[in-house]
Design a protein around this motif. Structure first.
Motif, PDB file in Angstrom:
ATOM      1  N   SER A  20       0.832  -1.205   0.000  1.00  0.00           N
ATOM      2  CA  SER A  20       0.000   0.000   0.000  1.00  0.00           C
ATOM      3  C   SER A  20       0.866   1.254   0.000  1.00  0.00           C
ATOM      4  CB  SER A  20      -0.912  -0.006   1.223  1.00  0.00           C
ATOM      5  OG  SER A  20      -1.662   1.183   1.302  1.00  0.00           O
ATOM      6  N   GLN A  34       0.485   3.737  -3.166  1.00  0.00           N
ATOM      7  CA  GLN A  34       0.017   5.117  -2.980  1.00  0.00           C
ATOM      8  C   GLN A  34       1.002   6.117  -3.547  1.00  0.00           C
ATOM      9  OE1 GLN A  34      -0.920   5.691   1.170  1.00  0.00           O
ATOM     10  NE2 GLN A  34      -2.498   4.110   1.177  1.00  0.00           N
ATOM     11  N   GLN A  41       0.731   5.950  -7.350  1.00  0.00           N
ATOM     12  CA  GLN A  41      -0.480   6.616  -7.815  1.00  0.00           C
ATOM     13  C   GLN A  41      -0.335   8.132  -7.761  1.00  0.00           C
ATOM     14  OE1 GLN A  41      -3.376   4.827  -5.244  1.00  0.00           O
ATOM     15  NE2 GLN A  41      -3.819   3.148  -6.648  1.00  0.00           N
TER      16      GLN A  41
END
Length: 345
Positions: free
Chosen positions: A202, A206, A209
């Motif tokens: 994650s 993140q 992204q």
């Protein structure tokens, strides 16, 4: 020397010998049977490229097997735009690849231990699948060890958890892995699992992204700005051609000037501005396509301007070929742009 003095010397020597033997016993029977010692040996195996030592203190098969599902769930599925059904289908596919990919990745880890370098893309690992893409996805190849933050141990359960702090270059930030060790029957401790792989996935996703969003926003702003200039240039082109004809020298000179003074410089400027953007790995193909489109439009505009002077059919055909290729690639660019936009959400 008096008998008392000799006695005292003998006592002192016996105490020293006892301390030496006691220290040796503590080192070999106590200290070497601790998770702290196991972690030291793992670090030593990496610095000395000692694969046998590494395998003694790391259960690589168990470690990879326990980490695979979390890596794939966190990095592949979260990095895939689409419905839950599509993600489930991809999840099923990754399970099909699990055995050969773990074999390939194990080979990559062993190469890193023995040489200090990860295998490059397309390297021959002698396994069914190339682990280089998984390495890139996982972010492991860009980790730097920063230190041991803490260690908790449960002797009764024979388990310990070490907090290993690392620096991830792509994210440009630190992360703390919860590395689990298990006590073996012979008293040695071995690394068997990383408990927070999903959190790391994650953490990585993140950041990726965010970088994709930044790239998409910057590129879209540049493209929108220059598209306005091209729309105005197209209007001027249509107006100039409607007011005259290609057989008219003044018309041809006006069109040549429009191409050389407006169209070519604007596409060159667009390319320079796009090239100045930081491009994340997931947008590299899109970026290369956009720069290629710029080159094709520049070639078309310059070729069309040349035709205004030499009036050769071959010059016009070559220019139009560049434009046709640019239009084709622009359709692919739209598709890739949507995919990058979806992944950035």
């Amino acid at each position: 020397m008096s008998k008392m003095m000799k006695f005292k010397l003998i006592v002192v020597l016996l105490l020293v010998i006892a301390m030496l033997f006691g220290g040796a016993w503590w080192y070999f029977h106590i200290h070497t049977k601790t998770p702290e010692y196991a972690l030291q040996q793992v670090e030593t195996s990496l610095t000395k490229h000692d694969l046998d030592r590494f395998h003694r203190y790391v259960d690589l098969d168990a470690l990879l097997d326990a980490s695979y599902d979390d890596f794939m769930a966190g990095l592949v599925l979260s990095d895939t735009a689409g419905s839950e059904e599509e993600k489930a289908a991809i999840g099923d596919f990754t399970q099909m690849l699990k055995a050969p990919l773990l074999t390939s990745f194990k080979s990559a880890v062993e190469q890193y231990v023995t040489t200090g370098a990860w295998p490059g893309a397309g390297s021959d690992s002698g396994t069914a699948l190339d682990a280089s893409q998984f390495l890139e996805k996982s972010g492991l190849a860009e980790l730097e060890y920063r230190g041991l933050d803490g260690l908790t141990k449960d002797e009764e359960k024979g388990r310990a958890t070490a907090e290993i702090r690392v620096f991830q270059q792509e994210v440009d930030d630190e992360f703390v892995f919860d590395v689990e060790l298990t006590k073996q029957d012979d008293g040695d401790w071995r690394v068997t699992r990383v408990a927070n792989v999903k959190d790391f996935a994650s953490f990585l996703a993140q950041s990726r992204q965010a970088k994709l969003r930044a790239y998409a926003d910057a590129a879209n702003a540049i493209i929108a700005k220059h598209n306005e200039t091209m729309m105005k240039a197209q209007e001027d082109f249509t107006t100039t051609l409607a007011a005259g004809s290609l057989g008219n020298q003044q018309t041809r000179e006006s069109l040549k000037t429009l191409m050389q003074d407006t169209v070519v410089p604007d596409w060159q400027q667009r390319k320079e501005e796009l090239s100045a953007i930081e491009v994340p790995a997931a947008a590299q193909s899109l970026q290369k396509l956009r720069l290629k489109i710029c080159d094709l439009h520049i070639a078309y505009a310059q070729g069309y301007a040349d035709w205004m002077t030499d009036k050769k059919a071959a010059t016009l055909r070559d220019a139009e070929r560049q434009l046709t290729q640019a239009r084709t690639l622009e359709q692919e660019e739209k598709f890739l742009s949507r995919r990058v936009g979806d992944r950035a959400q």
